[in-house]
Design an enzyme around this catalytic site. Sequence first.
Site, PDB file in Angstrom:
ATOM      1  N   LEU A 140      10.924   0.917   7.386  1.00  0.00           N
ATOM      2  CA  LEU A 140      10.314   1.415   6.161  1.00  0.00           C
ATOM      3  C   LEU A 140      10.944   2.791   5.898  1.00  0.00           C
ATOM      4  O   LEU A 140      10.878   3.670   6.769  1.00  0.00           O
ATOM      5  CB  LEU A 140       8.800   1.569   6.315  1.00  0.00           C
ATOM      6  CG  LEU A 140       8.174   2.106   5.034  1.00  0.00           C
ATOM      7  CD1 LEU A 140       8.015   0.993   4.012  1.00  0.00           C
ATOM      8  CD2 LEU A 140       6.861   2.779   5.296  1.00  0.00           C
ATOM      9  N   GLU A 189      12.123   2.059  14.423  1.00  0.00           N
ATOM     10  CA  GLU A 189      11.201   3.116  13.980  1.00  0.00           C
ATOM     11  C   GLU A 189       9.933   2.991  14.803  1.00  0.00           C
ATOM     12  O   GLU A 189       9.845   2.148  15.698  1.00  0.00           O
ATOM     13  CB  GLU A 189      10.905   2.984  12.490  1.00  0.00           C
ATOM     14  CG  GLU A 189      10.244   1.660  12.134  1.00  0.00           C
ATOM     15  CD  GLU A 189       9.927   1.495  10.654  1.00  0.00           C
ATOM     16  OE1 GLU A 189       9.655   2.492   9.979  1.00  0.00           O
ATOM     17  OE2 GLU A 189       9.930   0.335  10.197  1.00  0.00           O
ATOM     18  N   LYS A 238       6.512  -1.838   1.793  1.00  0.00           N
ATOM     19  CA  LYS A 238       5.320  -1.281   2.446  1.00  0.00           C
ATOM     20  C   LYS A 238       4.165  -2.274   2.314  1.00  0.00           C
ATOM     21  O   LYS A 238       3.206  -2.076   1.572  1.00  0.00           O
ATOM     22  CB  LYS A 238       4.962   0.098   1.862  1.00  0.00           C
ATOM     23  CG  LYS A 238       4.104   0.927   2.822  1.00  0.00           C
ATOM     24  CD  LYS A 238       4.178   2.387   2.501  1.00  0.00           C
ATOM     25  CE  LYS A 238       3.150   3.231   3.236  1.00  0.00           C
ATOM     26  NZ  LYS A 238       3.256   3.242   4.690  1.00  0.00           N
ATOM     27  N   TYR A 275       0.834  -1.207   0.000  1.00  0.00           N
ATOM     28  CA  TYR A 275       0.000   0.000   0.000  1.00  0.00           C
ATOM     29  C   TYR A 275       0.861   1.246   0.000  1.00  0.00           C
ATOM     30  O   TYR A 275       2.075   1.181   0.205  1.00  0.00           O
ATOM     31  CB  TYR A 275      -0.954   0.005   1.201  1.00  0.00           C
ATOM     32  CG  TYR A 275      -0.305   0.306   2.545  1.00  0.00           C
ATOM     33  CD1 TYR A 275       0.472  -0.643   3.202  1.00  0.00           C
ATOM     34  CD2 TYR A 275      -0.465   1.549   3.154  1.00  0.00           C
ATOM     35  CE1 TYR A 275       1.056  -0.364   4.427  1.00  0.00           C
ATOM     36  CE2 TYR A 275       0.115   1.835   4.384  1.00  0.00           C
ATOM     37  CZ  TYR A 275       0.882   0.877   5.016  1.00  0.00           C
ATOM     38  OH  TYR A 275       1.467   1.158   6.227  1.00  0.00           O
TER      39      TYR A 275
HETATM   40  N1  PDD Z   1       2.731   4.970   7.788  1.00  0.00           N
HETATM   41  N2  PDD Z   1       7.398   3.515   9.160  1.00  0.00           N
HETATM   42  C1  PDD Z   1       6.257   2.815   9.152  1.00  0.00           C
HETATM   43  C2  PDD Z   1       6.249   1.460   9.763  1.00  0.00           C
HETATM   44  C3  PDD Z   1       5.098   3.371   8.577  1.00  0.00           C
HETATM   45  O1  PDD Z   1       3.960   2.670   8.541  1.00  0.00           O
HETATM   46  C4  PDD Z   1       5.160   4.677   8.018  1.00  0.00           C
HETATM   47  C5  PDD Z   1       3.980   5.323   7.368  1.00  0.00           C
HETATM   48  C6  PDD Z   1       6.381   5.364   8.065  1.00  0.00           C
HETATM   49  C7  PDD Z   1       6.544   6.750   7.488  1.00  0.00           C
HETATM   50  O2  PDD Z   1       6.467   6.732   6.083  1.00  0.00           O
HETATM   51  P1  PDD Z   1       5.976   8.008   5.252  1.00  0.00           P
HETATM   52  O3  PDD Z   1       6.805   9.148   5.717  1.00  0.00           O
HETATM   53  O4  PDD Z   1       6.239   7.641   3.855  1.00  0.00           O
HETATM   54  O5  PDD Z   1       4.506   8.198   5.566  1.00  0.00           O
HETATM   55  C8  PDD Z   1       7.487   4.750   8.627  1.00  0.00           C
HETATM   56  C9  PDD Z   1       1.607   5.393   7.011  1.00  0.00           C
HETATM   57  C10 PDD Z   1       1.316   6.846   7.080  1.00  0.00           C
HETATM   58  C11 PDD Z   1       0.398   4.534   7.316  1.00  0.00           C
HETATM   59  O6  PDD Z   1       0.588   3.378   7.660  1.00  0.00           O
HETATM   60  O7  PDD Z   1      -0.727   5.010   7.173  1.00  0.00           O
END
Ligand code: PDD
Length: 287
Positions: A204, A179, A147, A33
């Site tokens: 991620l 993270e 992701k 996703y």
């Molecule tokens: N989550 N690490 C994890 C495990 C995440 O699920 C996310 C993002 C990030 C940050 O990624 P980004 O900056 O590209 O949003 C880091 C999204 C927002 C979600 O699960 O809805």
Amino acid sequence: MTRISYVNGAYEPHPYAVVHIEDRGYQFSDGIYEYIAFYNHTLVDADLHFKRLERSLRELQIALPMSIRSMGIVIRELIERNGRADGGLYIQITRGVAKRDHAFPKHTTPSLVMTVCQAKLPKEKEVREGVKVITQPDIRWGRRDIKSVSLLANILAKQKASEKHAREAWLVDGDIISEGSASNSYIVTKAGELVTHPANEFILGGITRDVVLRLARKNGIKVSERAFSVAEAKKAAEAFLTSTSANVLPVVEIDGIKVGDGKVGVITRQLNTLYTAHIFKQTGKQL
Ligand code: PDD
């Protein structure tokens, strides 16, 4: 206005937007996703998100269901049909529908689902005063760089945080903070160095992370992409987290221990301002 979602070629009223029970996303979490914010009908850092989406698919050998260009046309239409100028776009692609069998099916069309929701922004008080996080063991698999929709370990950690009235759970592997359950984690040392886990298979690689590190370097902040421990984080001068929905969010407490003086740090504040300006430059939206 009726909420409309896109499911495999059709724009459906949200309550009727369904996928088959043998979709491999439902059966095996066999899919990926993206979540992209948009303001004034414009996606934030679209190119970076689509690059990551293509990489996630490649790693799982799932075909792109349509070209990125075509997806852009569908997204524009979907945002228009939902009558939203600002919001969040969720894209999910799975390997498709097939008889339940672990190995990849031979002839399956990938499923593509897209939904639009209200923008998920942090509360003003959270940005002004910072948030609390707790630590939780990182029990995820070894390919966190993909992701994947398989988020069981993430949701269990987030649930623990929620029960403890914390904004996020920082995941700990050995004694290293990898993270957050849905965000990337950072500290600023007393020497003013910005530290975050390297973007390898253990985290991620966030799009917000990419942008924030670029902005930090450009503005003369020393950045070090290296592992940091829970003990180091608790002794840090500042801490914060980033994600598409949280932007740059100050962290002022870890497991009940104040970070620095328990107030939002200067570098964190500066990065928040720089990131907000980055969004404004692309979309004209002042957050
Ligand atoms: N989550 N690490 C994890 C495990 C995440 O699920 C996310 C993002 C990030 C940050 O990624 P980004 O900056 O590209 O949003 C880091 C999204 C927002 C979600 O699960 O809805």
